[in-house]
Design a protein around this motif. Sequence first.
Motif, PDB file in Angstrom:
ATOM      1  N   GLY A  54      25.168  29.080  40.817  1.00  0.00           N
ATOM      2  CA  GLY A  54      25.668  28.972  42.184  1.00  0.00           C
ATOM      3  C   GLY A  54      27.105  28.475  42.236  1.00  0.00           C
ATOM      4  O   GLY A  54      27.933  28.990  42.998  1.00  0.00           O
ATOM      5  N   ARG A  55      27.394  27.463  41.450  1.00  0.00           N
ATOM      6  CA  ARG A  55      28.776  26.954  41.392  1.00  0.00           C
ATOM      7  C   ARG A  55      29.721  28.028  40.872  1.00  0.00           C
ATOM      8  O   ARG A  55      30.811  28.233  41.418  1.00  0.00           O
ATOM      9  N   PHE A  56      29.293  28.715  39.818  1.00  0.00           N
ATOM     10  CA  PHE A  56      30.125  29.770  39.247  1.00  0.00           C
ATOM     11  C   PHE A  56      30.415  30.860  40.268  1.00  0.00           C
ATOM     12  O   PHE A  56      31.567  31.268  40.447  1.00  0.00           O
ATOM     13  N   ILE A  57      29.374  31.355  40.951  1.00  0.00           N
ATOM     14  CA  ILE A  57      29.574  32.506  41.833  1.00  0.00           C
ATOM     15  C   ILE A  57      30.454  32.131  43.022  1.00  0.00           C
ATOM     16  O   ILE A  57      31.240  32.947  43.501  1.00  0.00           O
ATOM     17  N   GLN A  58      30.368  30.888  43.467  1.00  0.00           N
ATOM     18  CA  GLN A  58      31.253  30.443  44.551  1.00  0.00           C
ATOM     19  C   GLN A  58      32.701  30.411  44.087  1.00  0.00           C
ATOM     20  O   GLN A  58      33.602  30.805  44.833  1.00  0.00           O
ATOM     21  N   ARG A  59      32.929  29.943  42.867  1.00  0.00           N
ATOM     22  CA  ARG A  59      34.292  29.934  42.314  1.00  0.00           C
ATOM     23  C   ARG A  59      34.808  31.347  42.110  1.00  0.00           C
ATOM     24  O   ARG A  59      35.987  31.627  42.301  1.00  0.00           O
ATOM     25  N   ALA A  60      33.903  32.250  41.693  1.00  0.00           N
ATOM     26  CA  ALA A  60      34.296  33.621  41.354  1.00  0.00           C
ATOM     27  C   ALA A  60      34.468  34.517  42.569  1.00  0.00           C
ATOM     28  O   ALA A  60      35.148  35.543  42.480  1.00  0.00           O
ATOM     29  N   GLN A  61      33.875  34.155  43.700  1.00  0.00           N
ATOM     30  CA  GLN A  61      33.854  35.059  44.850  1.00  0.00           C
ATOM     31  C   GLN A  61      35.233  35.605  45.250  1.00  0.00           C
ATOM     32  O   GLN A  61      35.362  36.811  45.466  1.00  0.00           O
ATOM     33  N   PRO A  62      36.281  34.794  45.348  1.00  0.00           N
ATOM     34  CA  PRO A  62      37.583  35.372  45.725  1.00  0.00           C
ATOM     35  C   PRO A  62      38.061  36.436  44.732  1.00  0.00           C
ATOM     36  O   PRO A  62      38.598  37.478  45.131  1.00  0.00           O
ATOM     37  N   GLU A  63      37.854  36.190  43.451  1.00  0.00           N
ATOM     38  CA  GLU A  63      38.268  37.172  42.444  1.00  0.00           C
ATOM     39  C   GLU A  63      37.368  38.402  42.459  1.00  0.00           C
ATOM     40  O   GLU A  63      37.829  39.511  42.201  1.00  0.00           O
ATOM     41  N   ILE A  64      36.089  38.208  42.739  1.00  0.00           N
ATOM     42  CA  ILE A  64      35.170  39.348  42.878  1.00  0.00           C
ATOM     43  C   ILE A  64      35.638  40.224  44.029  1.00  0.00           C
ATOM     44  O   ILE A  64      35.775  41.451  43.878  1.00  0.00           O
ATOM     45  N   GLU A  65      35.904  39.611  45.183  1.00  0.00           N
ATOM     46  CA  GLU A  65      36.341  40.363  46.357  1.00  0.00           C
ATOM     47  C   GLU A  65      37.652  41.107  46.069  1.00  0.00           C
ATOM     48  O   GLU A  65      37.816  42.254  46.477  1.00  0.00           O
ATOM     49  N   ALA A  66      38.566  40.460  45.349  1.00  0.00           N
ATOM     50  CA  ALA A  66      39.844  41.098  45.024  1.00  0.00           C
ATOM     51  C   ALA A  66      39.643  42.289  44.091  1.00  0.00           C
ATOM     52  O   ALA A  66      40.257  43.348  44.284  1.00  0.00           O
ATOM     53  N   ALA A  67      38.789  42.147  43.088  1.00  0.00           N
ATOM     54  CA  ALA A  67      38.525  43.257  42.152  1.00  0.00           C
ATOM     55  C   ALA A  67      37.864  44.423  42.871  1.00  0.00           C
ATOM     56  O   ALA A  67      38.199  45.596  42.615  1.00  0.00           O
ATOM     57  N   VAL A  68      36.924  44.127  43.759  1.00  0.00           N
ATOM     58  CA  VAL A  68      36.257  45.185  44.527  1.00  0.00           C
ATOM     59  C   VAL A  68      37.279  45.900  45.412  1.00  0.00           C
ATOM     60  O   VAL A  68      37.311  47.134  45.464  1.00  0.00           O
ATOM     61  N   ALA A  69      38.137  45.148  46.084  1.00  0.00           N
ATOM     62  CA  ALA A  69      39.156  45.747  46.949  1.00  0.00           C
ATOM     63  C   ALA A  69      40.119  46.624  46.148  1.00  0.00           C
ATOM     64  O   ALA A  69      40.466  47.734  46.592  1.00  0.00           O
ATOM     65  N   ARG A  70      40.542  46.149  44.978  1.00  0.00           N
ATOM     66  CA  ARG A  70      41.453  46.965  44.154  1.00  0.00           C
ATOM     67  C   ARG A  70      40.773  48.255  43.723  1.00  0.00           C
ATOM     68  O   ARG A  70      41.391  49.328  43.707  1.00  0.00           O
ATOM     69  N   THR A  71      39.492  48.176  43.370  1.00  0.00           N
ATOM     70  CA  THR A  71      38.767  49.379  42.949  1.00  0.00           C
ATOM     71  C   THR A  71      38.597  50.328  44.122  1.00  0.00           C
ATOM     72  O   THR A  71      38.768  51.549  43.966  1.00  0.00           O
TER      73      THR A  71
END
Length: 189
Positions: A161-178
């Motif tokens: 849970g801690r990891f995914i919260q930290r990763a969420q902004p980068e996940i969203e950015a990678a999805v948007a770039r794709t």
Amino acid sequence: MTETLPQWARRIAEQELADTLPRRWSHSQGVTRQAEQLAAVAGPDDGLLVAAAVLHDVGYAPRLALTGFHPIDGARFLRDEHRADTRLVRLVANHSLALLEAEERGLREALEREFPMLDDQVLVDALIFCDMTTTPDGKPTRSRGRVAEILARYGADALVGRFIQRAQPEIEAAVARTEDRLAAAGQPR
């Protein structure tokens, strides 16, 4: 007749996951379907992306789960037992911002040393997109829904849970770039 890289990868992932972890196998198949839709983004590496997609969670297989951190366990299995392509191994080891979870687990240095991040932002982003837009049952979803599902399953205070919260902004950015790359290739999501 010789197997293609995606055929080989599917065979290996199915052997390791289908019987022991059928839901994880369903997820891996859904991630693979997403990857197959990204050929225009991945270009000549489309087979590599599909192979990484189907194998990204192979480290969850009970016989392979040695450290308990599936990106490392899967990458070691592919490298040591199958002598897999280095780029494939590095994609599996680092999929979906694994470095941040490795840090939570005290394994960041080991991951960085053993499996450096692949220097190909398009492929790294594409694999994040595929994983983070697929439910545990293999159905397409939006990345925010996927993150919410992970938080609900593990809890906000748990390691994942801690990891995914930290990763969420980068996940969203990678999805948007794709998604931007898909649109530029004339294939909107």
